[in-house]
Write a protein that holds these residues in place. Sequence first.
Motif, PDB file in Angstrom:
ATOM      1  N   VAL A 236      98.005 -69.900  69.146  1.00 21.77           N
ATOM      2  CA  VAL A 236      97.716 -69.257  70.433  1.00 21.77           C
ATOM      3  C   VAL A 236      98.977 -68.608  70.998  1.00 21.77           C
ATOM      4  CG1 VAL A 236      97.133 -69.709  72.844  1.00 21.77           C
ATOM      5  CG2 VAL A 236      95.709 -70.635  71.018  1.00 21.77           C
ATOM      6  N   ILE A 237     100.088 -69.315  70.964  1.00 23.39           N
ATOM      7  CA  ILE A 237     101.341 -68.772  71.507  1.00 23.39           C
ATOM      8  C   ILE A 237     101.738 -67.501  70.763  1.00 23.39           C
ATOM      9  CG2 ILE A 237     103.808 -69.219  71.753  1.00 23.39           C
ATOM     10  CD1 ILE A 237     103.080 -72.181  72.219  1.00 23.39           C
ATOM     11  N   LEU A 238     101.694 -67.535  69.454  1.00 27.29           N
ATOM     12  CA  LEU A 238     102.085 -66.370  68.649  1.00 27.29           C
ATOM     13  C   LEU A 238     101.180 -65.176  68.930  1.00 27.29           C
ATOM     14  CD1 LEU A 238     102.836 -68.201  65.300  1.00 27.29           C
ATOM     15  CD2 LEU A 238     104.454 -66.707  66.476  1.00 27.29           C
ATOM     16  N   LEU A 239      99.868 -65.408  68.922  1.00 24.97           N
ATOM     17  CA  LEU A 239      98.924 -64.302  69.070  1.00 24.97           C
ATOM     18  C   LEU A 239      98.935 -63.741  70.484  1.00 24.97           C
ATOM     19  CD1 LEU A 239      96.067 -65.835  66.910  1.00 24.97           C
ATOM     20  CD2 LEU A 239      97.472 -63.849  66.319  1.00 24.97           C
ATOM     21  N   GLN A 240      99.073 -64.616  71.490  1.00 27.85           N
ATOM     22  CA  GLN A 240      99.143 -64.119  72.863  1.00 27.85           C
ATOM     23  C   GLN A 240     100.436 -63.337  73.083  1.00 27.85           C
ATOM     24  OE1 GLN A 240      96.574 -64.625  75.479  1.00 27.85           O
ATOM     25  NE2 GLN A 240      97.781 -62.800  75.898  1.00 27.85           N
ATOM     26  N   THR A 241     101.541 -63.833  72.512  1.00 24.14           N
ATOM     27  CA  THR A 241     102.817 -63.122  72.619  1.00 24.14           C
ATOM     28  C   THR A 241     102.723 -61.750  71.972  1.00 24.14           C
ATOM     29  OG1 THR A 241     104.027 -65.225  72.598  1.00 24.14           O
ATOM     30  CG2 THR A 241     105.273 -63.232  72.078  1.00 24.14           C
ATOM     31  N   ALA A 242     102.099 -61.691  70.803  1.00 25.13           N
ATOM     32  CA  ALA A 242     101.940 -60.405  70.118  1.00 25.13           C
ATOM     33  C   ALA A 242     101.084 -59.452  70.938  1.00 25.13           C
ATOM     34  CB  ALA A 242     101.326 -60.624  68.740  1.00 25.13           C
ATOM     35  N   ALA A 243      99.973 -59.955  71.479  1.00 27.82           N
ATOM     36  CA  ALA A 243      99.092 -59.103  72.282  1.00 27.82           C
ATOM     37  C   ALA A 243      99.829 -58.543  73.497  1.00 27.82           C
ATOM     38  CB  ALA A 243      97.862 -59.899  72.719  1.00 27.82           C
ATOM     39  N   ASP A 244     100.619 -59.377  74.161  1.00 24.31           N
ATOM     40  CA  ASP A 244     101.368 -58.919  75.332  1.00 24.31           C
ATOM     41  C   ASP A 244     102.417 -57.884  74.939  1.00 24.31           C
ATOM     42  OD1 ASP A 244      99.873 -60.682  76.809  1.00 24.31           O
ATOM     43  OD2 ASP A 244     101.433 -62.233  76.910  1.00 24.31           O
ATOM     44  N   ALA A 245     103.068 -58.116  73.791  1.00 21.75           N
ATOM     45  CA  ALA A 245     104.086 -57.164  73.336  1.00 21.75           C
ATOM     46  C   ALA A 245     103.455 -55.808  73.008  1.00 21.75           C
ATOM     47  CB  ALA A 245     104.807 -57.726  72.114  1.00 21.75           C
ATOM     48  N   PHE A 246     102.289 -55.829  72.400  1.00 25.14           N
ATOM     49  CA  PHE A 246     101.603 -54.568  72.085  1.00 25.14           C
ATOM     50  C   PHE A 246     101.195 -53.841  73.371  1.00 25.14           C
ATOM     51  CE2 PHE A 246     100.337 -56.643  67.876  1.00 25.14           C
ATOM     52  CZ  PHE A 246     101.303 -55.932  67.172  1.00 25.14           C
ATOM     53  N   THR A 247     100.812 -54.602  74.377  1.00 27.71           N
ATOM     54  CA  THR A 247     100.464 -53.996  75.659  1.00 27.71           C
ATOM     55  C   THR A 247     101.679 -53.299  76.265  1.00 27.71           C
ATOM     56  OG1 THR A 247      98.763 -55.655  76.087  1.00 27.71           O
ATOM     57  CG2 THR A 247      99.597 -54.443  77.986  1.00 27.71           C
ATOM     58  N   GLU A 248     102.811 -53.996  76.244  1.00 28.26           N
ATOM     59  CA  GLU A 248     104.039 -53.424  76.792  1.00 28.26           C
ATOM     60  C   GLU A 248     104.457 -52.163  76.046  1.00 28.26           C
ATOM     61  OE1 GLU A 248     108.667 -54.857  77.600  1.00 28.26           O
ATOM     62  OE2 GLU A 248     107.089 -56.328  77.178  1.00 28.26           O
ATOM     63  N   ALA A 249     104.179 -52.149  74.738  1.00 29.46           N
ATOM     64  CA  ALA A 249     104.537 -50.979  73.928  1.00 29.46           C
ATOM     65  C   ALA A 249     103.482 -49.874  73.994  1.00 29.46           C
ATOM     66  CB  ALA A 249     104.743 -51.400  72.477  1.00 29.46           C
ATOM     67  N   GLY A 250     102.365 -50.159  74.685  1.00 31.98           N
ATOM     68  CA  GLY A 250     101.304 -49.159  74.778  1.00 31.98           C
ATOM     69  C   GLY A 250     100.505 -49.001  73.500  1.00 31.98           C
ATOM     70  N   ASP A 251     100.531 -50.012  72.649  1.00 27.60           N
ATOM     71  CA  ASP A 251      99.820 -49.943  71.367  1.00 27.60           C
ATOM     72  C   ASP A 251      98.479 -50.649  71.525  1.00 27.60           C
ATOM     73  OD1 ASP A 251      98.890 -50.166  68.749  1.00 27.60           O
ATOM     74  OD2 ASP A 251     100.911 -50.366  67.930  1.00 27.60           O
ATOM     75  N   ARG A 252      97.461 -49.888  71.855  1.00 29.13           N
ATOM     76  CA  ARG A 252      96.159 -50.452  72.162  1.00 29.13           C
ATOM     77  C   ARG A 252      95.482 -51.039  70.923  1.00 29.13           C
ATOM     78  NH1 ARG A 252      94.357 -51.733  76.772  1.00 29.13           N
ATOM     79  NH2 ARG A 252      92.325 -50.695  76.671  1.00 29.13           N
ATOM     80  N   ARG A 253      95.538 -50.350  69.811  1.00 31.31           N
ATOM     81  CA  ARG A 253      94.832 -50.833  68.617  1.00 31.31           C
ATOM     82  C   ARG A 253      95.390 -52.170  68.139  1.00 31.31           C
ATOM     83  NH1 ARG A 253      95.345 -51.384  63.381  1.00 31.31           N
ATOM     84  NH2 ARG A 253      93.488 -51.211  62.040  1.00 31.31           N
ATOM     85  N   ASP A 254      96.730 -52.267  68.099  1.00 35.22           N
ATOM     86  CA  ASP A 254      97.316 -53.520  67.643  1.00 35.22           C
ATOM     87  C   ASP A 254      97.069 -54.645  68.645  1.00 35.22           C
ATOM     88  OD1 ASP A 254      98.136 -52.581  65.230  1.00 35.22           O
ATOM     89  OD2 ASP A 254     100.221 -52.262  65.784  1.00 35.22           O
ATOM     90  N   ARG A 255      96.991 -54.298  69.939  1.00 32.83           N
ATOM     91  CA  ARG A 255      96.632 -55.330  70.911  1.00 32.83           C
ATOM     92  C   ARG A 255      95.239 -55.870  70.596  1.00 32.83           C
ATOM     93  NH1 ARG A 255      97.124 -57.893  75.696  1.00 32.83           N
ATOM     94  NH2 ARG A 255      95.223 -58.180  76.930  1.00 32.83           N
TER      95      ARG A 255
END
Length: 816
Positions: free
Chosen positions: A513-532
């Motif tokens: 959960v920590i890894l996947l939530q961190t990744a999702a938040d990072a993709f949001t910050e980078a504006g990468d919608r598909r990877d989020r």
Amino acid sequence: MADEYENVSNTIRGGVFFHEVIQGRDITVVLPPKVTPALSGLPAPSPTFTGRDAHIEELLHALSPREKQQPSRIAVAGLAGVGKTELVVQVAARALREPDWFPGGVLFVDLLGYDPERQLSPERALDGFLHALGISSEHIPGSLQDLQRLYRSVLAALAHEGRRILVVVDNVSSTNQVAPLLPTDGMTAVLVTSRHTLDIGARLHDLNVLDIKASIALLHQALLQARGPADARVQDAPEAAAAIVDLCAGLPLALRIAAALLADTPTRPLASLAQALQTEHSRLDRLHREDRAVRAAFDLSYQCLSDVSARLFRLCPLNAGPDLSTESAAALADMDDDTAEEILQDLHRAHLVEASGSTWGRWRMHDLVRLYATDRLKQESREKQIAARSRLLERYRAMASAASSHLAFDAGRPPSPLITNRETALEWLENERANLVATVTAAHETGAAATAASLAFSLAGFFEQRRYFADWTTVTATALAILQQADDHQSTGRAMVNLGIAQRELRQFDAAVILLQTAADAFTEAGDRRDRAMALDALGVVRREMRQYDESIDTHTEAAAIFQEVKDFRGQARALNNLGSTWGEMHQPSEAIPILRQALSIMRATGDDRREATALANLGAALRKTGQFEQAITLYGEAIICLRDTHNRHGEALALNNRGTALQHVQRFSEAIKDHHQAADIFQKAQDPHRLANALGSLAGAYSGDEQHTTAAEVSAQALKIHRQLVQANSAVNTPELARTLSLAAWVRRNGRHDLATALTMAEESVALYRGLGAETSPFLSAHLRMALELQADILDLLGRHQQDETIRRKGLPPR
């Protein structure tokens, strides 16, 4: 699939199973009736072996199960090159031929203890042993203490089941390196080799150099093996032969190299080789006699090599892994495969490389030879070393990427022509697995950061399919560190997603959960919608596994919307399929069915055949829950065909199991039992104890429906036993399954009017577990609690305890 935790099957009697790692103080390991693990890996015994008859007899006598004072540990110590490995290989091979000595087979590992760059840690060795013993990756723990505990428990269980194993641990440098690998059950035997006398509570066996007679015999045998009976040089020149064996110091390694030098030139007199060895010795006076013998033999062999052969020889240590394929060697030396094969065979005849394993075309070096080659590598300029390593790494990168293309689930990436088909891709990945993992983990030392990251992504599908979750975690964690250091934010997020999925498969849900939530938040910050969306979809699956259904639904819903927004329709279909699966697990098929139909429609429109099968099975599960059993059976049949076509054996087992459950509902019990059997066979081979335990529950239900009540009770007891042990490993995750299995075990006994007192105890325990989980306030668990209470009341009624029965029915049942 929505029903992957429901009603799976197997028929096993009197047998037991490998299962989840137990982290408590006391462990009871269960095994299947017939284990077919990947045991052995024992090198082939040399056909030229002599002078050790007394040693062979002594060790075999010690290993014999008829020996009253049979030691469980034997440590063979001696000089480098004295033949310790060959001795224990010969002993092991002969012991295996003895009836009933080691019916479980042999485990072999070379710890490479005297090679500081490549030596195996106890953790890596135990991980390999547990895989060889058939333990699936997700059930292999990470800590050394838990690894050795599980390993020793499995060996003890095998010994008690009459499947005693011989463990061979070669090339040990210290007590600390080998201690965790030592069995402690008093029945499993272990042979250890080391250049040191180790204090490990073993019977010590010192191996000295060969005497002159045995040395001459070995030299003679090696020449006969190479040149046939016409080669009489040893008999014709006994004094020269004696001089050679004296200069070789009785070391079998040096003697074999000397024999290879003679075999290369059948007209060379033994006196000529004796003189050459004497010359080399005089240049090495500062070394010990034994060191001089081996080094002199290496030097003479090396001097006989052509320039191109010598270059390939000294480049071999640039490979970080344990062995090298012919094609990889060709890449190192920048030559064609045929030329590389000829050179490697020449090096093999000179005993400078050895054939590795049973697969033709793979080569390895004795650790002393590797050290010698590494020393000779100094002849290559740094630029040439970098170029050679780069060629090898590029081969690994390109081939791993090509193999991955044959395993990929995503369209838009056609299979690479570098590899012909999926089976070949899997074979290549399996053969090179150790090299690829070593390449990634050595990236910081070799400067292969880019290759390491590429390999980590290419290997993800293979590791997931073959359930090598420990390797997946190691490789991905290494790549993640590299990518974070390089500030590659997008690839860092992707690595986090892969690592999160690996942690999920290891049932380390909090870390996932920590890894996947961190990744999702990072993709949001980078504006990468598909990877989020990709990260959210993986996160939703973890939430579903944790039974956090509301969070799972929200996460999959958001992922599906983003995929639709960015026009990734395959991603949208995958997220919808997972969303429908979650609704199905919540027993809300009316919500699940339209979502799953939409997912299926998109998959068919985009040609996503692999995932279409999963959607078919999930839709079948939802229809089954609405009572549309015949339609569900038809959909499961379509899914099974598709899953077989795409080689998804695990998915096929889930679909078979669920079709069997649907068949039970229409009282086609013999067909249901057949489906459950096939599913269980697959789960057993996959060493998936979680689903195998549920499989036994399915089978118990089918047998009960077929009025085979005694068998149903026996099989449900097996399911219950495994679930109890799973709870010891992770109570939060596995307790609901235990509660349900207790209800099932009580149910089959009630149906057969079989052992009702035990049935009542099981039902009462199930009720207590559900209440402990907060079932009164959980919409999902409340229904299960009600069924368990109704079952408890039924059994009380059958036992004539009518007042207690009525009390439960009037006051104890939660509302529907």
